[in-house]
Design an enzyme around this catalytic site. Structure first.
Site, PDB file in Angstrom:
ATOM      1  CB  THR A 145     -24.295  39.673   4.257  1.00 11.21           C
ATOM      2  OG1 THR A 145     -24.773  39.019   3.080  1.00 11.21           O
ATOM      3  CG2 THR A 145     -25.427  39.809   5.261  1.00 11.21           C
ATOM      4  CG  ASP A 146     -21.948  41.439  -1.240  1.00 11.46           C
ATOM      5  OD1 ASP A 146     -22.286  42.477  -0.616  1.00 11.46           O
ATOM      6  OD2 ASP A 146     -21.996  41.341  -2.489  1.00 11.46           O
ATOM      7  CD  GLU A 182     -20.873  46.276 -11.035  1.00 15.59           C
ATOM      8  OE1 GLU A 182     -20.882  45.199 -11.660  1.00 15.59           O
ATOM      9  OE2 GLU A 182     -21.900  46.799 -10.574  1.00 15.59           O
ATOM     10  CG  ASP A 214     -24.894  41.268  -7.716  1.00 16.31           C
ATOM     11  OD1 ASP A 214     -25.475  40.729  -6.758  1.00 16.31           O
ATOM     12  OD2 ASP A 214     -24.956  42.490  -7.952  1.00 16.31           O
TER      13      ASP A 214
HETATM   14  C1  GLA Z   1     -25.925  44.669  -5.119  1.00 16.47           C
HETATM   15  C2  GLA Z   1     -24.412  44.468  -5.087  1.00 16.47           C
HETATM   16  C3  GLA Z   1     -24.037  43.202  -4.325  1.00 16.47           C
HETATM   17  C4  GLA Z   1     -24.725  43.140  -2.966  1.00 16.47           C
HETATM   18  C5  GLA Z   1     -26.211  43.437  -3.101  1.00 16.47           C
HETATM   19  C6  GLA Z   1     -26.904  43.521  -1.777  1.00 16.47           C
HETATM   20  O1  GLA Z   1     -26.529  43.654  -5.891  1.00 16.47           O
HETATM   21  O2  GLA Z   1     -23.901  44.391  -6.399  1.00 16.47           O
HETATM   22  O3  GLA Z   1     -22.632  43.114  -4.184  1.00 16.47           O
HETATM   23  O4  GLA Z   1     -24.115  44.008  -2.044  1.00 16.47           O
HETATM   24  O5  GLA Z   1     -26.458  44.644  -3.805  1.00 16.47           O
HETATM   25  O6  GLA Z   1     -26.900  42.291  -1.136  1.00 16.47           O
END
Ligand code: GLA
Length: 384
Positions: free
Chosen positions: A33-34, A158, A170
């Protein structure tokens, strides 16, 4: 002197000026969702990347890891360019590159890393490395970066230096989580609330099951999902899928022609809704009742977003059949870890059932531990 300080001295010929730690995370709900401007709900794990750091009076950045075999890697700060490094060192180098690009003047630095965040397990070892670096460089250079700054700079490192188009889940989890809480975060404007999350007090446990299947987002599947979501938002003429209200989902789906994009839209809109359901339940003191919402989230990631794998599905199905309240994969997917919510007294039964099911399939044994909501990034005393 701590062993990390002694090792720093041995590697770089100078004592560290301090030590900083940033954790890995598990995400309770709100997956993929981010980058759709939606909602997430991570907690920081007790596993950290710790960095000892000291300034240099030339403009060199030197980095060394206890955990990844190889020599010290060196970069002139003025010659950092995206994609110049392929190894783990791209993460700290990328953070230095982003900070300088944002106008911060950095001294050279020696950085020595020790980490116990499992790598490739979907528990954000990369974000822990980035955020620990960003906080160390902030303090060494007097930049006064806030948790939001640390997260945004780390995400940019990143995205633009390493080349992984992740969202901000994250990095915000690592920078801004607090002990005893899950972080309810709106990724559109980074507004947030720390929600008390004390499963032990409820007679519950939240477990992490690391399937040991190494995920590899960089293989393009993650970027492909992100592009599909953007195509969905474009088809529906909204800035991001977060802007589709759950009550209007059916009408929205009817307007999306491509069946694959339709499934991606469905996952994101229902997942944002599940975050709201979990918040309402936690606010009402009904922690047990989040179980079925977690399991519904897994089904959506498996069937609509199509990023689960046999091992993750086996954890979820086995744990739930053995009496867990609910389970789901956590993180990016294609391997990595699942979370399982259990009554405290069912912890062992459920763990044994999952381990036995893996043995029956001749999978590598899973690693199971408790997800205790822990502190976000901070300065620490030198590790012993
Ligand atoms: C990875 C990405 C995050 C997010 C998750 C899924 O961890 O780094 O930004 O999109 O996948 O929720």
């Amino acid at each position: 002197m701590s062993t990390a300080a002694a090792r720093h001295q041995e590697l770089f010929g100078t004592a560290p000026e301090g030590a900083w730690a940033a954790p890995g995370r598990a995400n309770l709900i709100g997956e993929h969702t981010d980058y759709n401007d939606g909602f997430v709900m991570p907690l920081a794990l007790p596993h950290n990347t710790t960095v000892t750091a000291s300034r240099r009076d030339d403009r060199m950045l030197r980095v060394h890891s206890r955990d990844i075999p190889g020599p010290t890697v060196e970069f002139p700060l003025d010659e950092l360019t995206p994609h110049m490094v392929e190894s783990w060192a791209a993460y700290p180098a990328g953070v230095a590159w982003v900070l300088q690009g944002a106008g911060h003047r950095l001294d050279g630095a020696d950085l020595y890393f020790e980490s116990n965040v499992p790598t490739g397990a979907g528990l954000s070892s990369s974000a822990a490395l980035e955020v620990a670096t960003a906080l160390a460089l902030s303090d060494l250079n007097g930049l006064g970066l806030t948790p939001d700054d640390l997260a945004r700079h780390s995400q940019r490192a990143e995205n633009d230096f390493v080349g992984m188009p992740c969202g901000i889940l994250d990095q915000m989890a690592s920078a801004a989580c607090t002990a005893g809480h899950v972080l309810y975060l709106d990724t559109r404007d980074l507004s947030r609330r720390q929600i008390p999350f004390d499963m032990a007090a409820e007679g519950l446990r939240l477990l992490v099951v690391d399937t040991q299947v190494k995920h590899a987002h960089a293989d393009g599947a993650y970027a492909q999902r992100r592009a599909e979501c953007e195509a969905g938002a474009a088809a529906l003429d909204v800035p991001a899928l977060r802007d589709i209200p759950h009550a209007e989902l059916d009408a929205a789906l009817a307007r999306v022609e491509d069946p694959v994009i339709r499934r991606r839209v469905k996952h994101v809109v229902t997942e944002d809704h599940r975050v709201e359901q979990v918040i309402a339940l936690l606010d009402a003191g009904r922690a047990r009742d989040i179980g079925p919402v977690l399991t519904a989230g897994h089904a959506s990631l498996r069937d609509d977003f199509e990023i689960s794998c046999a091992e993750l599905d086996l954890v979820v199905d086995t744990a739930n059949a053995a009496g867990a309240l609910g389970s789901r994969m956590t993180g990016g997917g294609f391997g990595g870890s699942a979370i399982v919510l259990v009554e405290a007294d069912a912890t062992e039964t459920v763990g044994k059932a999952v381990t036995a099911a893996f043995a029956a399939e001749e999978y590598v044994p899973p690693r199971i531990f408790e997800a205790i909501p822990s502190a976000g990034a901070r300065r620490v005393s030198l590790p012993a």
